[in-house]
Design an enzyme around this catalytic site. Structure first.
Site, PDB file in Angstrom:
ATOM      1  CB  SER A 104      -0.767  -0.017   0.997  1.00 18.74           C
ATOM      2  OG  SER A 104      -0.284  -0.142   2.386  1.00 18.74           O
ATOM      3  CD  GLN A 106       2.899   1.310   4.107  1.00 15.56           C
ATOM      4  OE1 GLN A 106       3.613   1.235   5.374  1.00 15.56           O
ATOM      5  NE2 GLN A 106       2.210   0.264   3.864  1.00 15.56           N
ATOM      6  CG  HIS A 108       5.763   4.475   8.741  1.00 20.93           C
ATOM      7  ND1 HIS A 108       4.195   3.158   8.658  1.00 20.93           N
ATOM      8  CD2 HIS A 108       6.335   4.407   7.729  1.00 20.93           C
ATOM      9  CE1 HIS A 108       4.469   2.682   7.591  1.00 20.93           C
ATOM     10  NE2 HIS A 108       6.244   2.548   7.326  1.00 20.93           N
ATOM     11  CE  LYS A 131       6.226  -0.445  10.855  1.00 19.43           C
ATOM     12  NZ  LYS A 131       4.990  -1.006   9.959  1.00 19.43           N
ATOM     13  CD  GLU A 133       8.578   0.885   7.149  1.00 14.20           C
ATOM     14  OE1 GLU A 133       7.309   0.421   7.970  1.00 14.20           O
ATOM     15  OE2 GLU A 133       8.562   1.740   6.006  1.00 14.20           O
ATOM     16  NE  ARG A 297      -2.102  -0.611   4.868  1.00 12.03           N
ATOM     17  CZ  ARG A 297      -1.839  -1.116   6.497  1.00 12.03           C
ATOM     18  NH1 ARG A 297      -2.768   0.050   7.137  1.00 12.03           N
ATOM     19  NH2 ARG A 297      -0.924  -1.930   7.040  1.00 12.03           N
ATOM     20  CE  LYS A 303      -4.044  -5.473   5.497  1.00  8.07           C
ATOM     21  NZ  LYS A 303      -2.611  -5.339   6.355  1.00  8.07           N
TER      22      LYS A 303
END
Length: 424
Positions: A104, A106, A108, A131, A133, A297, A303
């Protein structure tokens, strides 16, 4: 008191099966997990992620004792500073990802927004941590990361009238006018106005009706297919057609016109800071992240899409795709090891790439680390309680390495590649 005092522990790590994963032995996750006794990949199953760490949804365990890694962490092997700061746990989760279908689009949240979202919607946002990454490719790897330079977005708006119609001609024209007048300016006022114009475009896309989206997207797909110019992988027409096949009539498909497309070669990486849009599209990578599950998302997913939160949280920074790519920096006095060092405190990554029969000593790191061998076979050597020790380190082997320990990696008769996530 734990049952093991070893400073280097070989781990059994858990695979995760999601529908976007590569299937069977095509997946690097499956190939690497096959080093664990008793694991045989199924030809019809997707193997998406290999988790290395202490996260309760996929905790690693010791090969020797079968005890969870978390129960074996001590003040000594974490280092006193890290043990106190992260309450006796690892501050990061290390993964291998094998992507056959786009993840997806997205972003954070940063720490402040994570606390706000957790307080308001703990059913959707499970903790109050950020979060960040980082991903480093282990095979050719595709991703969207950050917004394109403004002139590229302007070009796409002109070249894809279906997109301009979807977001509204007034919004499209205001953006084009802003970019024409101030798109390359770096003055604070112009940058702020540029970001506002970009936000208006993104918000109009995210808030469009499904009816309008379906109409304009199908029109675009029909035109691209009629023109027959979508064979070049990574070109905009190819991305639009591919993503529509994976996620028909999804708003995220139009994000291909707004977001930087990058194709990484093995050893190249990207850092995904808080409040920046991104999506992994295909390939295999190592990924490291802070210990959080927070994801907002916006597309390429069935979702929940939290559009209002996403629109307000993004930075709307815009830059070139090349500026997003990390290639590693020299590390210490090592000749065959490079460092990927994001601007956060929870983790960094080392990549060691040895030719046959070569070796490299990586001096002690103040905090804990996790090592995975992604290619070749060799040994990991160290000194424990005054005694020299070594363990086999073959493809797929994963090790916890205690704080404060010099480690030597040695290749056997083939090239050897390992990745090491650490916190210092």
């Amino acid at each position: 008191m734990t049952s093991e005092a070893s400073t280097v522990l070989r781990l059994i790590c858990k695979t995760q099966s999601y529908d976007w994963g590569k299937v069977g032995s095509e997946s690097q996750v499956a190939q690497l997990a096959s080093s664990t006794a008793g694991f045989t990949p199924r030809d019809d199953a997707p193997y998406a992620e290999l988790w290395m760490g202490t996260h309760p949804s996929g905790a690693s365990v010791s090969v020797e004792s079968q005890e969870p890694l978390k129960s074996l962490l001590t003040q000594q092997n974490l280092g006193p500073k890290m043990h106190a700061k992260y309450e006796g746990d690892l501050p990061f989760l290390f993964k291998i990802l094998s992507i056959g279908k786009a993840l997806s689009i997205q972003a954070h949240p940063d720490k402040a927004l994570a606390k706000e979202l957790f307080a308001k919607r703990p059913d959707l946002y499970k903790d109050d941590n950020h979060k960040p990454e980082m991903a480093v490719a282990i095979t050719p790897f595709e991703a969207f990361v950050g917004f394109r330079p403004l002139h590229e977005i302007a070009t796409n708006i002109k070249a894809y009238p279906e997109f301009a119609s979807l977001i509204g001609q007034e919004t499209a024209q205001k953006f084009l006018t802003q970019v024409s007048s101030s798109g390359t300016s770096t003055t604070p006022e112009d940058v702020q106005n540029n970001k506002a114009a970009l936000k208006a475009v993104f918000q109009a896309l995210m808030e469009c009706s499904q009816e309008a989206l379906t109409q304009h997207l199908r029109s675009l797909i029909g035109r691209i297919e009629a023109e027959g110019k979508y064979e070049e992988q990574g070109s905009l027409p190819e991305l639009v057609v591919r993503l529509n096949r994976q996620f028909p009539d999804d708003v995220g498909i139009f994000c291909a016109l707004l977001l930087n497309y990058v194709k990484l070669q093995p050893g190249e990486g990207i850092f995904l800071a808080a409040n920046e849009p991104h999506a992994y599209l295909s390939g295999d990578c190592v990924e490291c992240m802070a210990a959080s599950d927070n994801v907002v998302r916006s597309g390429l997913t069935p979702k929940f899409k939290d559009v209002s939160t996403l629109v307000r949280m993004l930075t709307y920074n815009y830059t070139s795709p090349e500026a997003q790519i990390l290639r590693g920096d020299p590390y210490d006095d090592c000749k065959r090891t490079v460092l990927y060092d994001p601007p956060i405190e929870e983790f960094s990554i080392l990549r060691t790439n040895l030719k046959a029969e070569e070796s490299e000593v990586v001096k002690a790191i103040a905090g804990p680390s996790v090592v995975i061998v992604t290619e070749g076979s060799g040994k990991i050597k160290y000194t424990e309680n005054g005694a020299h020790r070594e363990q086999s380190a073959d493809k797929g082997y994963v090790f916890f390495v205690a704080a404060g320990l010099d480690v030597e990696l040695e290749a056997k008769g083939e090239d050897f590649v390992s990745y090491r996530a650490f916190c210092a």
